[in-house]
Design an enzyme around this catalytic site. Structure first.
Site, PDB file in Angstrom:
ATOM      1  N   GLY A 163      -6.074   2.752   4.968  1.00 29.75           N
ATOM      2  CA  GLY A 163      -5.941   1.302   5.017  1.00 29.75           C
ATOM      3  C   GLY A 163      -7.140   0.627   5.623  1.00 29.75           C
ATOM      4  O   GLY A 163      -7.385  -0.559   5.392  1.00 29.75           O
ATOM      5  N   GLY A 164      -7.907   1.368   6.391  1.00 30.05           N
ATOM      6  CA  GLY A 164      -9.125   0.888   7.012  1.00 30.05           C
ATOM      7  C   GLY A 164      -9.639   1.949   7.961  1.00 30.05           C
ATOM      8  O   GLY A 164      -8.916   2.879   8.333  1.00 30.05           O
ATOM      9  N   LEU A 186      -3.454  -9.218   7.630  1.00 30.26           N
ATOM     10  CA  LEU A 186      -3.779  -7.875   8.117  1.00 30.26           C
ATOM     11  C   LEU A 186      -4.301  -8.023   9.539  1.00 30.26           C
ATOM     12  O   LEU A 186      -5.503  -8.042   9.792  1.00 30.26           O
ATOM     13  CB  LEU A 186      -4.830  -7.210   7.220  1.00 30.26           C
ATOM     14  CG  LEU A 186      -5.122  -5.731   7.442  1.00 30.26           C
ATOM     15  CD1 LEU A 186      -3.879  -4.894   7.225  1.00 30.26           C
ATOM     16  CD2 LEU A 186      -6.234  -5.261   6.527  1.00 30.26           C
ATOM     17  N   CYS A 217       0.792  -1.225   0.000  1.00 31.16           N
ATOM     18  CA  CYS A 217       0.000   0.000   0.000  1.00 31.16           C
ATOM     19  C   CYS A 217       0.826   1.278   0.000  1.00 31.16           C
ATOM     20  O   CYS A 217       0.316   2.340  -0.335  1.00 31.16           O
ATOM     21  CB  CYS A 217      -0.941   0.001   1.203  1.00 31.16           C
ATOM     22  SG  CYS A 217      -2.207  -1.299   1.145  1.00 31.16           S
TER      23      CYS A 217
END
Length: 410
Positions: free
Chosen positions: A299-300, A257, A157
């Site tokens: 990323g979240g 993750l 990422c």
């Protein structure tokens, strides 16, 4: 020497996914345990995502195939193709996105000729083929066959930052250089049904997209440039190597993750920013909230929450990252460029500094690696050159009537 981003454009595939409907399909898979089914609902609902895009047209109810490989709309079953099947689709569909984004970035810099491009940097971690994306972009766009080509693969990422940093170095060493940077990711190729929490989280978060930038230090470009590339830094956190990873399996790439990643970022984000801000003593002396713009890789949702809380940022400063997450999901390396594009499309503040508005940017990836960058916004960018809504009539599946409606996405 000042290096500029002359243009920055984005692209997504035509097929649109609706998060709530995707959740229902994943939660209904027969192989899920009771806990797995609960995790699917929790991860999909808590992701703060409404829509995403995929290059896999088969993941819609409108698509019919005699030999479905990812999703069978007649049975509602998610299928599990081999890594080869997934990678073959990557070679075909990623090429389209690389070329589309690159073409848009070049068209947004009309004073430059195709033959002005001296360097090309392509980025992806979601597939492999050779001759690769760098070759395909040169051939499809008609760039000079002598363009210096570089491909950054499997970095994850944060990879847009090494690509931009390399472009900056090329321009500093050759004042005539014009560098085309293109990131394209097809993360949705690797989704699958599973009871594994990491796999479920990946299926809830990841999506497809591409972004491209033209970078140069040529005289006169500052009159139309969008950004200055000021400084970059890289920091490896002391923990987290096993918490975020990207491995190749027999049935696609396997995301690790861990749920501890937001806590690692929470503990180490201030230390990761220190070497970057030290490059600009004026900014380093300010509170974080005084830096106008924050381009954070989404990323979240929990990662954004931790960054905002630890740095004390306002809700307004997180709008670009949260908007991109909500509308596009996590597109790996391309995502932070979507966030930058969002920031650039907003008008300059009337009371801003005469020499531009500072942007502090960061992205996170395997390792755990924190890549950071300082940029200066020089002017407002034009709105995006493509409109996903124009594709929607062809891309969105026609839902079947009644309570047992099928979904757009597997």
């Amino acid at each position: 020497m000042t290096v500029y981003v002359r243009s920055l454009e984005t692209a997504v595939p035509a097929t649109k996914l609706i998060q709530s409907e995707a959740r229902d399909v994943f939660a209904a898979q027969p192989g899920l345990s009771r806990l797995g089914s609960r995790l699917v609902n929790t991860c999909f609902d808590g992701a703060a995502i409404e829509t995403r895009f995929t290059a896999v047209q088969e993941l819609t109810n409108a698509s019919r195939s005699e030999n479905p490989q990812f999703y069978d709309p007649d049975t509602g079953l998610l299928l599990n193709p081999s890594t080869k099947v997934r990678n073959d689709i990557f070679a075909r569909e990623a090429t389209k996105l690389f070329v589309e984004a690159a073409r848009a970035a070049l068209q947004a810099a009309p004073e430059l000729d195709l033959l002005d491009i001296t360097h090309l940097v392509t980025v992806s971690c979601t597939g492999f083929f050779n001759p690769g994306p760098d070759y395909k972009v040169v051939r499809e766009l008609g760039l000079s066959p002598s363009v210096q080509r570089y491909h950054l693969g499997f970095m994850g990422c944060y990879a847009a930052f090494p690509a931009l940093r390399a472009a900056k170095l090329f321009c500093e060493s050759d004042p005539n250089a014009v560098v085309l940077v293109v990131c394209a990711e097809l993360c949705s190729l690797h989704v699958r049904t599973s009871n594994d929490p990491d796999t479920i989280m990946g299926s809830a978060l990841f999506a497809d997209g591409a972004a491209a930038a033209v970078v140069t230090a040529r005289p006169g470009v500052e009159e139309a440039a969008l950004l200055k590339l000021d400084h970059f830094e890289t920091v490896l956190t002391p923990v987290g190597e096993d918490s975020m990873a990207w491995n190749i399996g027999d049935h696609g790439f396997e995301m690790v993750l861990g749920n501890y990643v937001p806590h690692i970022i929470d503990d180490h984000i201030v230390g990761a920013l220190q070497p970057l801000l030290a490059k600009d003593p004026e900014l380093a002396a300010l509170p974080y909230t005084a830096i106008p713009h924050w381009a954070i890789h989404p990323g979240g949702r929990s990662i954004l929450d931790k960054v905002q809380s630890r740095l004390g940022l306002s809700d307004e400063q997180l709008v670009p990252a949260r908007d991109i997450l909500r509308n596009y999901g996590n597109m790996s390396s391309a995502t932070v460029l979507f966030v930058l594009k969002h920031i650039l499309e907003q008008p300059l503040h009337p009371d801003g500094r005469h020499d531009g508005e500072a942007i502090c940017s960061m992205a996170f990836g395997p390792g755990l690696t924190v890549e950071t960058g300082l940029f200066t916004k020089l002017r407002q960018a034009a709105a995006c050159t493509w409109d996903p809504g124009l594709r929607e009539s062809a891309a969105v599946a026609t839902l079947m009537p009644g309570q047992d409606r099928m979904t757009e996405m597997a």
